[in-house]
Structure formats: structure tokens, C-alpha cells
Scaffold this active site. Structure first.
Site, PDB file in Angstrom:
ATOM      1  N   GLY A  24       1.892   3.328   5.251  1.00  0.00           N
ATOM      2  CA  GLY A  24       2.856   2.701   4.355  1.00  0.00           C
ATOM      3  C   GLY A  24       3.508   3.700   3.426  1.00  0.00           C
ATOM      4  N   GLU A  41     -11.935  -0.241  12.981  1.00  0.00           N
ATOM      5  CA  GLU A  41     -11.314  -1.494  13.418  1.00  0.00           C
ATOM      6  C   GLU A  41     -11.886  -1.954  14.765  1.00  0.00           C
ATOM      7  OE1 GLU A  41      -6.855  -1.492  11.707  1.00  0.00           O
ATOM      8  OE2 GLU A  41      -7.243   0.127  13.135  1.00  0.00           O
ATOM      9  N   GLY A  44       0.813  -1.205   0.000  1.00  0.00           N
ATOM     10  CA  GLY A  44       0.000   0.000   0.000  1.00  0.00           C
ATOM     11  C   GLY A  44       0.847   1.255   0.000  1.00  0.00           C
ATOM     12  N   ALA A  45       0.240   2.350  -0.454  1.00  0.00           N
ATOM     13  CA  ALA A  45       0.906   3.655  -0.421  1.00  0.00           C
ATOM     14  C   ALA A  45      -0.037   4.661   0.195  1.00  0.00           C
ATOM     15  CB  ALA A  45       1.323   4.078  -1.826  1.00  0.00           C
ATOM     16  N   GLY A  46      -0.704   4.220   1.272  1.00  0.00           N
ATOM     17  CA  GLY A  46      -1.604   5.101   1.996  1.00  0.00           C
ATOM     18  C   GLY A  46      -0.859   5.918   3.025  1.00  0.00           C
ATOM     19  N   LYS A  69       1.080  -0.638  23.711  1.00  0.00           N
ATOM     20  CA  LYS A  69       0.392   0.269  22.796  1.00  0.00           C
ATOM     21  C   LYS A  69      -1.075  -0.094  22.660  1.00  0.00           C
ATOM     22  CE  LYS A  69       0.250   2.269  18.209  1.00  0.00           C
ATOM     23  NZ  LYS A  69       0.652   2.215  16.784  1.00  0.00           N
TER      24      LYS A  69
END
Length: 311
Positions: free
Chosen positions: A12, A269, A7-9, A186
Site C-alpha cells: 500500500g 497466509e 495501510g502504508a506498508g 496468479k
């Protein structure tokens, strides 16, 4: 080392762009729609740490993957995980290392089942980034760190080799000798932040100003801590104190990205961050479970969103 960024969101794309700027051998695995956008406009990052522009970023489609990569960087949303796994599967060879940066733990089970636990590292990142209307990556503050490690603990030649590729690329890199503890720490913080801000539809400062708001955050945090302890990963005192400081800061505008997604009518999510946490609980909660109330709220949103989409 050949690196495939899935991905290139926002996530990423950001870390991949930093690695590309540092001269690493990076290729972005993208869908056709994103590929067309990148061909037309390039990959652009707006950041307080320095803007980046790549007119023709290296990219590929899933159907064109023919050879294994050395390292696969995975940072998709949890609800896209199965599609992502199917897309990069042809790039996984016997020596490929998969580094997921998702929150929670359920993604490890899915990756282990498909590729084997030996191929999957532990990892997490801390960054606030989003895609704007033009498809450009917007880094919202100065935080941009990544933590990686062997899930069995300690340090290995493999993790040192991976760290050598990720280090010196314009973001903070940490190698943890107990990455599972780091991931649980986290998860506890994020689940508290997500359930609290989504349930109250407000940032931390506004919740603290509401009658009973401070108690809601406290109970959520205690429940999340309890689940971590049930799974032999209770947060250390230093982590607890930092979280309490964040959840007690008057006037804070801190929210979870899940709230931004919810307010924009986007997928969330809920199952991966909250539902799976509840499923891993072993001890009994005294009184009503705030975590379950918050989860019901999120699932009601998902049900309404699905119904509206079908109408």
C-alpha cells in the site's frame, strides 16, 4: 477522486506513494504506531524505478474517518483482513469502490458480505517489496504492476474512471476484461511457488538441484491447475508455459514472500493462499496430495509459532 490507501506498508505504501507523486488525492489510513513513525521520518521508498520521500504524507486514523472516499485501495495481509475491514468501514459510502489487491479469493467473500459485491472490484498486483528495519519501503526489483477489472467482466464507465486515476502514476497498470481469470492465474502460480519453496525451504534453483525436487514442483503445479479447472478458471496455455519456465529455471533464486515470512518467524497466509485453494477442490487427486502435505507443513509452523508465543 478521493483515494484511501489502507495501510502504508510495503504494498500500500509503495503504490500510494506513486499515486501521491503523480498528484492524486491520496490519504493513508494507518495505525497510531505507523502514524508516529511517519510523522518522525516521513514516507520513504527505495526503488530501482526511482526513490520517493514525503516528509508529511497525508494520513488519518480509523477513529477520525467521518466521510466516504471514492476509492479504497486495500492491500493488507489476509490475516489482517477483518481488522482492516473494520477500520475503513466508516469510509465506505453508497458510491465507494473498493479495490482489493490480496491474493486468492476468500477476501472477496468477506468484502461482499460486509459491503455488497457491487462495491468490490477485482484486482491484483505484481511487486516484490518489503519494509526494512527503519520502516522504509524497499522495492526489490523492477516489477511493479497492478491489474484491475469488473468482476462481471468487460469494461464499464466505473472501471475506466478508476483506471484514469491509477494510470500514469509510475507503475504498470492493466485493465482486465476477465479479472477473475487473471486472479486465478496468479493464485495458481503463487500457491505453487509458496508451497514449493516453503516445503523445501529453498529457492526454485535449489529445489531443481535436489533429487525429486522437479517432480515436487510439477505435482504441486498440476494440483493447483486442477483446482482452478474445478472452478471453471483453468489457466490458458500461455500462462501455463510461463509458469513452467519459471519453475524449471536452473539456478533461479525465486522464492515466495511466504518463505521469507516463515524464515523470519512472522505470520503467514497459509489458510488464505493454500487452505482455501484445497477447500475449493472438486476433483479427486490420484495418489498423495502434495498440496495437502505442504499445507500441513505450514499449519505445523503456525502451531509451533503460537505455542512459542504463549511460552
Amino acid at each position: 477522486m478521493r483515494i484511501l490507501v489502507v495501510g502504508a506498508g510495503a504494498i500500500g505504501g509503495y503504490f500510494g506513494a506513486r499515486l501521491l507523486e503523480a498528484g492524486r488525492d491520496v490519504t493513508f489510513l494507518v495505525r497510531e504506531r505507523r502514524a508516529e513513525r511517519l510523522r518522525q521520518c516521513g514516507l520513504k521508498v527505495k526503488s530501482p524505478e526511482g526513490d520517493l520521500t514525503f516528509a508529511c504524507p497525508p494520513m488519518t486514523l480509523a477513529k477520525d474517518l467521518t466521510h466516504p472516499f471514492d476509492l479504497i485501495l486495500l492491500s493488507c495481509k489476509a490475516y489482517d483482513l477483518q481488522n482492516a475491514i473494520d477500520s475503513f468501514a466508516p469510509a465506505v459510502g453508497p458510491d465507494t469502490v473498493i479495490l482489493p489487491l490480496l491474493n486468492g479469493m476468500a477476501h472477496l467473500d468477506a468484502l461482499d458480505a460486509r459491503f455488497g459485491a457491487a462495491n468490490v472490484l477485482g484486482g491484483q498486483c505484481v511487486i516484490a517489496a518489503t519494509l526494512d528495519a527503519e520502516g522504509e519501503i524497499v522495492h526489490l526489483n523492477n516489477m511493479h504492476s497492478m491489474t484491475v477489472g469488473e468482476r462481471a467482466g468487460g469494461r464499464s464507465a466505473r472501471i475506466e474512471a478508476v483506471a484514469a486515476q491509477l494510470d500514469g502514476a509510475g507503475f504498470e497498470l492493466n485493465v482486465s476484461e476477465d479479472i477473475l481469470q487473471s486472479m486465478w492465474d496468479k493464485w495458481v502460480f503463487l500457491a505453487t511457488l509458496a508451497t514449493g519453496t516453503c516445503l523445501m525451504r529453498a529457492p526454485i534453483g535449489d529445489i531443481l538441484d535436489a533429487p525429486g525436487g522437479e517432480d515436487v514442483l510439477r505435482r504441486l503445479f498440476m494440483e493447483c491447475q486442477g483446482v482452478a479447472a474445478d472452478n471453471d478458471h483453468p489457466p490458458p496455455e500461455a500462462v501455463i508455459e510461463r509458469a513452467r519456465a519459471s519453475f524449471g529455471q536452473r539456478g533461479s533464486l525465486l522464492t515466495a514472500s511466504m518463505l521469507r515470512d516463515l524464515e523470519n518467524g512472522a505470520p503467514i497466509e497459509a489458510d488464505h493462499i493454500v487452505g482455501d485453494l484445497i477447500a475449493r477442490r472438486r476433483s479427486k487427486v490420484e495418489g498423495a496430495s502434495m498440496l495437502e502435505v505442504a499445507y500441513a507443513h505450514l499449519k505445523a509452523y503456525e502451531a509451533r509459532r503460537t505455542r512459542t508465543a504463549r511460552a
